[in-house]
Design a protein around this motif. Structure first.
Motif, PDB file in Angstrom:
ATOM      1  N   GLN A  96      47.487 -85.222  59.251  1.00  0.00           N
ATOM      2  CA  GLN A  96      48.752 -85.945  59.159  1.00  0.00           C
ATOM      3  C   GLN A  96      49.344 -86.238  60.538  1.00  0.00           C
ATOM      4  O   GLN A  96      49.965 -87.276  60.755  1.00  0.00           O
ATOM      5  CB  GLN A  96      49.741 -85.142  58.308  1.00  0.00           C
ATOM      6  N   TYR A 100      51.015 -89.745  62.596  1.00  0.00           N
ATOM      7  CA  TYR A 100      52.269 -89.829  63.350  1.00  0.00           C
ATOM      8  C   TYR A 100      52.026 -90.237  64.799  1.00  0.00           C
ATOM      9  O   TYR A 100      52.904 -90.818  65.437  1.00  0.00           O
ATOM     10  CB  TYR A 100      52.997 -88.481  63.308  1.00  0.00           C
ATOM     11  N   ILE A 113      49.824 -94.275  52.915  1.00  0.00           N
ATOM     12  CA  ILE A 113      51.137 -93.731  52.548  1.00  0.00           C
ATOM     13  C   ILE A 113      51.560 -92.735  53.616  1.00  0.00           C
ATOM     14  O   ILE A 113      50.855 -91.758  53.885  1.00  0.00           O
ATOM     15  CB  ILE A 113      51.077 -93.050  51.162  1.00  0.00           C
ATOM     16  N   LYS A 114      52.672 -92.977  54.230  1.00  0.00           N
ATOM     17  CA  LYS A 114      53.163 -92.124  55.306  1.00  0.00           C
ATOM     18  C   LYS A 114      53.467 -90.730  54.773  1.00  0.00           C
ATOM     19  O   LYS A 114      54.212 -90.577  53.808  1.00  0.00           O
ATOM     20  CB  LYS A 114      54.428 -92.738  55.912  1.00  0.00           C
ATOM     21  N   PRO A 115      52.885 -89.691  55.370  1.00  0.00           N
ATOM     22  CA  PRO A 115      53.185 -88.331  54.906  1.00  0.00           C
ATOM     23  C   PRO A 115      54.644 -87.994  55.194  1.00  0.00           C
ATOM     24  O   PRO A 115      55.116 -88.216  56.314  1.00  0.00           O
ATOM     25  CB  PRO A 115      52.240 -87.447  55.736  1.00  0.00           C
ATOM     26  N   PRO A 116      55.374 -87.514  54.199  1.00  0.00           N
ATOM     27  CA  PRO A 116      56.793 -87.217  54.406  1.00  0.00           C
ATOM     28  C   PRO A 116      56.985 -86.184  55.509  1.00  0.00           C
ATOM     29  O   PRO A 116      56.214 -85.215  55.611  1.00  0.00           O
ATOM     30  CB  PRO A 116      57.254 -86.658  53.054  1.00  0.00           C
ATOM     31  N   PHE A 117      57.996 -86.385  56.327  1.00  0.00           N
ATOM     32  CA  PHE A 117      58.262 -85.449  57.419  1.00  0.00           C
ATOM     33  C   PHE A 117      58.590 -84.063  56.869  1.00  0.00           C
ATOM     34  O   PHE A 117      58.249 -83.041  57.470  1.00  0.00           O
ATOM     35  CB  PHE A 117      59.426 -85.971  58.273  1.00  0.00           C
ATOM     36  N   GLU A 118      59.270 -84.041  55.698  1.00  0.00           N
ATOM     37  CA  GLU A 118      59.614 -82.752  55.090  1.00  0.00           C
ATOM     38  C   GLU A 118      58.351 -81.968  54.728  1.00  0.00           C
ATOM     39  O   GLU A 118      58.316 -80.737  54.809  1.00  0.00           O
ATOM     40  CB  GLU A 118      60.469 -82.955  53.837  1.00  0.00           C
ATOM     41  N   GLU A 119      57.301 -82.713  54.320  1.00  0.00           N
ATOM     42  CA  GLU A 119      56.043 -82.051  53.974  1.00  0.00           C
ATOM     43  C   GLU A 119      55.409 -81.431  55.223  1.00  0.00           C
ATOM     44  O   GLU A 119      54.861 -80.328  55.165  1.00  0.00           O
ATOM     45  CB  GLU A 119      55.070 -83.045  53.335  1.00  0.00           C
ATOM     46  N   GLN A 120      55.504 -82.131  56.343  1.00  0.00           N
ATOM     47  CA  GLN A 120      54.996 -81.577  57.601  1.00  0.00           C
ATOM     48  C   GLN A 120      55.698 -80.260  57.909  1.00  0.00           C
ATOM     49  O   GLN A 120      55.052 -79.274  58.274  1.00  0.00           O
ATOM     50  CB  GLN A 120      55.254 -82.570  58.735  1.00  0.00           C
ATOM     51  N   THR A 121      56.987 -80.238  57.766  1.00  0.00           N
ATOM     52  CA  THR A 121      57.756 -79.015  58.025  1.00  0.00           C
ATOM     53  C   THR A 121      57.316 -77.897  57.089  1.00  0.00           C
ATOM     54  O   THR A 121      57.154 -76.745  57.490  1.00  0.00           O
ATOM     55  CB  THR A 121      59.264 -79.279  57.860  1.00  0.00           C
ATOM     56  N   SER A 122      57.099 -78.260  55.816  1.00  0.00           N
ATOM     57  CA  SER A 122      56.673 -77.266  54.827  1.00  0.00           C
ATOM     58  C   SER A 122      55.283 -76.706  55.161  1.00  0.00           C
ATOM     59  O   SER A 122      55.044 -75.501  55.047  1.00  0.00           O
ATOM     60  CB  SER A 122      56.662 -77.911  53.440  1.00  0.00           C
TER      61      SER A 122
END
Length: 389
Positions: A96, A100, A113-122
């Motif tokens: 991912q 970015y 589909i852009k990976p959600p930033f919140e998912e990166q944090t998770s």
């Protein structure tokens, strides 16, 4: 046929001058399941040329495959294999992150589909927690294990997005336990003061160049005992080998040859003998003497070392060998065996005398070889803290 050859040559030039082979290798790497490496190589191309269509197409195909593969690995290893689970999290995070890191021009041209930033944090949070658990479960029974344990907590700290205090405390505690404080002892026998002093200084500087290592005799937890003996410097000596060799030279000479010709005399063909000069080639073997000179100089000494853990006197590494550096040069001179009047000789060109390293250069070389032996063991020991997943 000629047009076909020109077309093929042009095609080869076009392919070799663009990204064809790099993209092809990226596909092959992805087929082996190493999606992170594959996408990293494509990312480097797009950083230089964000609009390269071939690379964009490859990224668009490989990225979803990699993301899906690592999602599956996460589900498969969760609550079953903590190391496998952590590796899958890391790979998903890296995949991912390649998205970015893409230039904006590249992102606008691919349907991903852009990976959600919140998912990166998770993912980072889960990765940090997994490394923390691995560190907690890892039993450190020796010094190398302490370095390894510190490596796990270092990775946990790296992804600690919530700045958890328990992770920071474990990181600081494990770092203190992983510090390598060396009791450095270097002895010598028939080694001069200057060489001994330079060797000791070089080893001390190498130890201090590692983040967790220091020289501290009073609080030492590691022993490094080194013995130097029988330093020798052999001044340049020359050996000469001589022999005889030869070559063939083609020459020309004028010879008188008997020639039979036909002439018409009184209406009849009559044979007549004439003697005419003719240019003739012949070979001459020319012998000459060669002298081959070989000049050699040597510097050497004996090196023995033992790296051990103070507690229990457990040996980590040891060796004993002769450290030797040889510098050798050679040159050849040629001369004829005899000279005859009006003979023309062509010999190989004699080479000038060559020179070996000076004494100080030889000492520097052999010193570097010995200290590199010690530094290799320090590097190997330090590598235990690196988690290369």
């Amino acid at each position: 046929m000629k047009r076909k050859i020109i077309f093929l040559l042009t095609l080869i030039l076009i392919l070799s001058s663009c990204t064809y082979f790099q993209v092809r290798d990226a596909y092959k790497t992805a087929e082996k399941g190493d999606y992170t490496k594959s996408l990293y190589s494509l990312l480097e191309i797009l950083k230089n040329d964000p609009n390269d269509r071939r690379t964009l197409d490859a990224f668009e195909l490989i990225y979803p495959e990699g993301e899906r593969s690592y999602y599956n690995n996460i589900e498969r290893t969760k609550d079953r294999d903590i190391e496998g689970y952590t590796k899958a999290l890391l790979n998903l995070l890296r995949v991912q992150e390649t998205y970015y890191a893409l230039p904006e021009a590249s992102k606008n041209q691919i349907a991903i589909i852009k990976p959600p930033f919140e998912e990166q944090t998770s993912i980072k949070r889960e990765t940090s927690d997994s490394f923390y658990k691995i560190g907690n479960n890892f039993l450190a029974t020796n010094y190398e294990d302490k370095l390894r344990k510190f490596g796990f907590y270092s990775e946990a700290k790296k992804y600690n997005v919530d700045n958890r205090k328990d992770i920071l405390n474990k990181y600081n505690e494990s770092r203190k336990n992983a510090e390598g404080r060396f009791n450095l002892e270097i002895s010598r026998s028939r080694v001069n003061d200057q060489f001994f002093s330079r060797f000791r200084t070089a080893v001390q500087n190498d130890i201090k160049s590692y983040p967790l290592f220091s020289v501290n005799r009073e609080r030492a937890n590691l022993d490094l005992k080194i013995d130097l003996e029988n330093f020798k410097y052999i001044p340049p000596t020359v050996q000469m080998f001589s022999g005889i060799d030869s070559y063939f030279e083609t020459r020309t000479r004028t010879v008188i040859k008997r020639v039979v010709v036909e002439e018409v005399v009184n209406g009849q063909i009559v044979e007549k003998v004439k003697y005419v000069p003719v240019q003739e080639e012949y070979e001459v073997e020319i012998f000459y003497r060669y002298e081959r000179y070989v000049k050699t100089t040597v510097a050497e000494y004996g090196l023995s070392y033992i790296l051990s853990e103070k507690k229990g006197n457990r040996e980590i590494a040891s060796d004993s060998k002769t450290i030797r550096y040889v510098d050798e040069v050679a040159w050849t001179r040629y001369c004829p065996l005899r000279i005859l009047p009006r003979d023309m000789y062509r010999f190989p060109v004699s080479e000038p005398e060559r020179f070996v390293m000076r004494k100080n250069e030889m000492i520097n070389k052999v010193l570097d070889i010995g200290t590199s032996e010690i530094n290799n063991q320090l590097e190997k020991l330090d590598s235990n803290r690196i988690i290369g997943w």
